[in-house]
Write a protein that holds these residues in place. Structure first.
Motif, PDB file in Angstrom:
ATOM      1  N   PRO A  15       0.849  -1.193   0.000  1.00 39.98           N
ATOM      2  CA  PRO A  15       0.000   0.000   0.000  1.00 39.98           C
ATOM      3  C   PRO A  15       0.889   1.249   0.000  1.00 39.98           C
ATOM      4  CG  PRO A  15      -0.721  -1.561   1.668  1.00 39.98           C
ATOM      5  CD  PRO A  15       0.597  -2.057   1.149  1.00 39.98           C
ATOM      6  N   VAL A  16       0.378   2.329  -0.572  1.00 39.33           N
ATOM      7  CA  VAL A  16       1.125   3.588  -0.651  1.00 39.33           C
ATOM      8  C   VAL A  16       0.310   4.675   0.045  1.00 39.33           C
ATOM      9  CG1 VAL A  16       2.175   5.314  -2.164  1.00 39.33           C
ATOM     10  CG2 VAL A  16       2.157   2.898  -2.850  1.00 39.33           C
ATOM     11  N   LEU A  17       0.905   5.302   1.062  1.00 40.03           N
ATOM     12  CA  LEU A  17       0.286   6.398   1.788  1.00 40.03           C
ATOM     13  C   LEU A  17       0.786   7.710   1.183  1.00 40.03           C
ATOM     14  CD1 LEU A  17      -1.443   7.333   4.232  1.00 40.03           C
ATOM     15  CD2 LEU A  17       0.670   7.297   5.577  1.00 40.03           C
ATOM     16  N   ALA A  30       2.949  10.237   9.023  1.00 41.30           N
ATOM     17  CA  ALA A  30       3.229   9.230   7.982  1.00 41.30           C
ATOM     18  C   ALA A  30       4.427   8.366   8.380  1.00 41.30           C
ATOM     19  CB  ALA A  30       3.483   9.912   6.641  1.00 41.30           C
ATOM     20  N   ASN A  31       5.478   8.988   8.902  1.00 42.54           N
ATOM     21  CA  ASN A  31       6.645   8.215   9.346  1.00 42.54           C
ATOM     22  C   ASN A  31       6.291   7.287  10.498  1.00 42.54           C
ATOM     23  OD1 ASN A  31       8.673   9.090   7.520  1.00 42.54           O
ATOM     24  ND2 ASN A  31       8.852  11.013   8.640  1.00 42.54           N
ATOM     25  N   TRP A  32       5.454   7.764  11.433  1.00 38.49           N
ATOM     26  CA  TRP A  32       5.030   6.937  12.564  1.00 38.49           C
ATOM     27  C   TRP A  32       4.217   5.747  12.061  1.00 38.49           C
ATOM     28  CZ3 TRP A  32       0.705   4.960  14.805  1.00 38.49           C
ATOM     29  CH2 TRP A  32       0.844   4.444  16.097  1.00 38.49           C
ATOM     30  N   ILE A  33       3.307   5.995  11.135  1.00 34.57           N
ATOM     31  CA  ILE A  33       2.484   4.911  10.586  1.00 34.57           C
ATOM     32  C   ILE A  33       3.373   3.869   9.916  1.00 34.57           C
ATOM     33  CG2 ILE A  33       0.789   4.335   8.782  1.00 34.57           C
ATOM     34  CD1 ILE A  33      -0.601   7.032   9.518  1.00 34.57           C
ATOM     35  N   GLU A  42       4.534   1.899   1.690  1.00 31.87           N
ATOM     36  CA  GLU A  42       5.376   2.999   1.244  1.00 31.87           C
ATOM     37  C   GLU A  42       4.695   4.299   1.647  1.00 31.87           C
ATOM     38  OE1 GLU A  42       6.196   2.756  -2.953  1.00 31.87           O
ATOM     39  OE2 GLU A  42       6.483   0.591  -2.831  1.00 31.87           O
ATOM     40  N   ILE A  43       5.505   5.321   1.939  1.00 34.21           N
ATOM     41  CA  ILE A  43       4.952   6.647   2.163  1.00 34.21           C
ATOM     42  C   ILE A  43       5.486   7.556   1.064  1.00 34.21           C
ATOM     43  CG2 ILE A  43       4.549   6.355   4.632  1.00 34.21           C
ATOM     44  CD1 ILE A  43       7.083   7.969   5.177  1.00 34.21           C
ATOM     45  N   ALA A  44       4.616   8.435   0.569  1.00 33.10           N
ATOM     46  CA  ALA A  44       4.982   9.263  -0.581  1.00 33.10           C
ATOM     47  C   ALA A  44       4.407  10.663  -0.419  1.00 33.10           C
ATOM     48  CB  ALA A  44       4.460   8.621  -1.864  1.00 33.10           C
ATOM     49  N   VAL A  67      -4.604   6.712   0.680  1.00 28.14           N
ATOM     50  CA  VAL A  67      -3.862   5.451   0.663  1.00 28.14           C
ATOM     51  C   VAL A  67      -4.329   4.654  -0.547  1.00 28.14           C
ATOM     52  CG1 VAL A  67      -5.401   4.083   2.186  1.00 28.14           C
ATOM     53  CG2 VAL A  67      -2.967   3.505   2.005  1.00 28.14           C
ATOM     54  N   VAL A  68      -3.350   4.148  -1.294  1.00 24.52           N
ATOM     55  CA  VAL A  68      -3.620   3.328  -2.471  1.00 24.52           C
ATOM     56  C   VAL A  68      -3.355   1.879  -2.062  1.00 24.52           C
ATOM     57  CG1 VAL A  68      -3.039   2.880  -4.889  1.00 24.52           C
ATOM     58  CG2 VAL A  68      -2.826   5.213  -3.963  1.00 24.52           C
TER      59      VAL A  68
END
Length: 135
Positions: A15-17, A30-33, A42-44, A67-68
């Motif tokens: 999944p991509v946040l 986002a970093n905490w998640i 992934e975080i973007a 989130v994808v």
């Protein structure tokens, strides 16, 4: 599910946040998640992401966290619910499901909207995080 839309093409296996990389609160969150998720993701920051690949516009990404997951995109409180639903922990799954239940979903939406509107006052937030009022 309400709050979801088809993405332009399926995301990677993770999944991509997609979040506001200019917001300290959003970046911290986002970093905490990512660090605490039991599911690889992934975080973007949307500012440095090819949003077309997810079927997102800059306006959508700037307005709400996204989130994808596979070929679906979830925004705002639906995004937060989905992040909980994909976790292996049954209690997190239950919280994620309750967040979008009839009767509770409008409350989840209001809480998300309040947090987004006040993110500059929250831990990690800065004046740059403040969203313009949408009147």
């Amino acid at each position: 599910m309400p709050g979801e839309k088809a993405s332009a093409k399926p995301s990677s296996s993770k999944p991509v946040l997609v979040f506001d990389g200019d917001c300290g609160f959003c970046t911290t969150t986002a970093n905490w998640i990512k660090m605490n998720s039991k599911v690889a993701l992934e975080i973007a920051p949307y500012q440095w992401t090819d949003l077309d690949q997810y079927g997102l516009t800059t306006e959508e990404a700037a307005a709400k966290v996204q989130v994808v997951v596979g070929d679906k995109v979830f925004a705002g409180h639906y995004c937060m619910s989905k992040l909980l639903l994909i976790q292996p922990n049954i209690f997190l799954k239950i919280i994620g499901a309750v967040m979008v239940m009839p009767g509770v979903e409008p409350i989840s939406a209001k809480i998300y909207t309040w947090i987004a509107a006040n993110r500059q006052k929250l831990p990690g937030g800065t004046p740059a995080c403040k969203l313009p009022r949408a009147w």
